[in-house]
Design a protein around this motif. Sequence first.
Motif, short mmCIF file in Angstrom:
data_model
loop_
_atom_site.label_atom_id
_atom_site.label_comp_id
_atom_site.label_asym_id
_atom_site.label_seq_id
_atom_site.Cartn_x
_atom_site.Cartn_y
_atom_site.Cartn_z
N VAL A 49 -5.50 11.78 6.32
CA VAL A 49 -6.53 10.62 6.02
C VAL A 49 -6.02 9.95 4.46
N VAL A 50 -6.41 8.79 4.24
CA VAL A 50 -6.05 8.26 2.88
C VAL A 50 -6.75 8.83 1.67
N ASN A 51 -5.65 9.07 0.96
CA ASN A 51 -6.28 9.96 -0.28
C ASN A 51 -6.41 9.11 -1.63
N GLU A 52 -5.59 7.99 -1.50
CA GLU A 52 -5.86 6.96 -2.63
C GLU A 52 -5.17 5.58 -2.08
N ARG A 53 -5.88 4.52 -2.59
CA ARG A 53 -5.42 3.46 -2.07
C ARG A 53 -3.72 3.02 -2.31
N ILE A 54 -3.18 2.35 -1.24
CA ILE A 54 -1.84 2.36 -1.39
C ILE A 54 -1.51 0.76 -1.43
N ASP A 55 -0.70 0.56 -2.48
CA ASP A 55 -0.26 -0.95 -2.74
C ASP A 55 0.88 -1.27 -2.46
N ARG A 56 1.36 -1.82 -1.54
CA ARG A 56 2.62 -1.88 -0.73
C ARG A 56 3.50 -2.42 -1.85
N GLU A 57 3.14 -3.42 -2.42
CA GLU A 57 3.95 -4.23 -3.52
C GLU A 57 4.22 -3.32 -4.77
N LYS A 58 3.57 -2.31 -4.97
CA LYS A 58 3.81 -1.21 -6.17
C LYS A 58 4.63 -0.37 -5.52
#
Length: 188
Positions: free
Chosen positions: A84-93
């Motif tokens: 599961v996702v643990n923290e938001r993923i910013d693709r650009e970052k």
Amino acid sequence: METLRSKGASLDWRVSILLFCVVAAVNGQIRYTIPEEMRKGLFVGDVAKDLGLDLKRLVSGRARLVIDEDNQYVVLNQNKGHIVVNERIDREKLCAKKSPCSFSLEIVLEDPLELFSITIEIQDVNDHAPAFPKKEINLEISESTPTGTVFLLDSAADPDVGVNSLQSYSLKANDHFCSQTTHPRRWE
């Protein structure tokens, strides 16, 4: 000299066995694709099902994720066998303009040692508005400038990639546009 060859052959044999054991320990490889900016707790994948593992094996083998990155974007729920996702993923970052954007991790099980490789690809969503380098552009246009003359502007920048990136833009007659001639007249 013969002793050195014998030791070299022995070392080659040991390295070969070690490499075989490491390769044999890597039992499976999974690839998941998710959109960027997913909320914490959202489902990424069912590793137990996708790897054919019993949930009891995940618990008894003390399954854990090994991630090279500083950020722990995903976590393993041992009881359900889900990532599961643990923290938001910013693709650009994470990847800037690199495409495709992905990160890798492994699931490690103990007694016996098993290693499973997982790649998570992050798909871009259109979450950035294009921006011009200057907020306002002043052009001096002479009254004698022919109708239809094209004035080149700096390009707008858009951190999104692929189909979500800025493809083209144009200024229309209805867009807010203020022009001033070399005479003191103003048009709006």
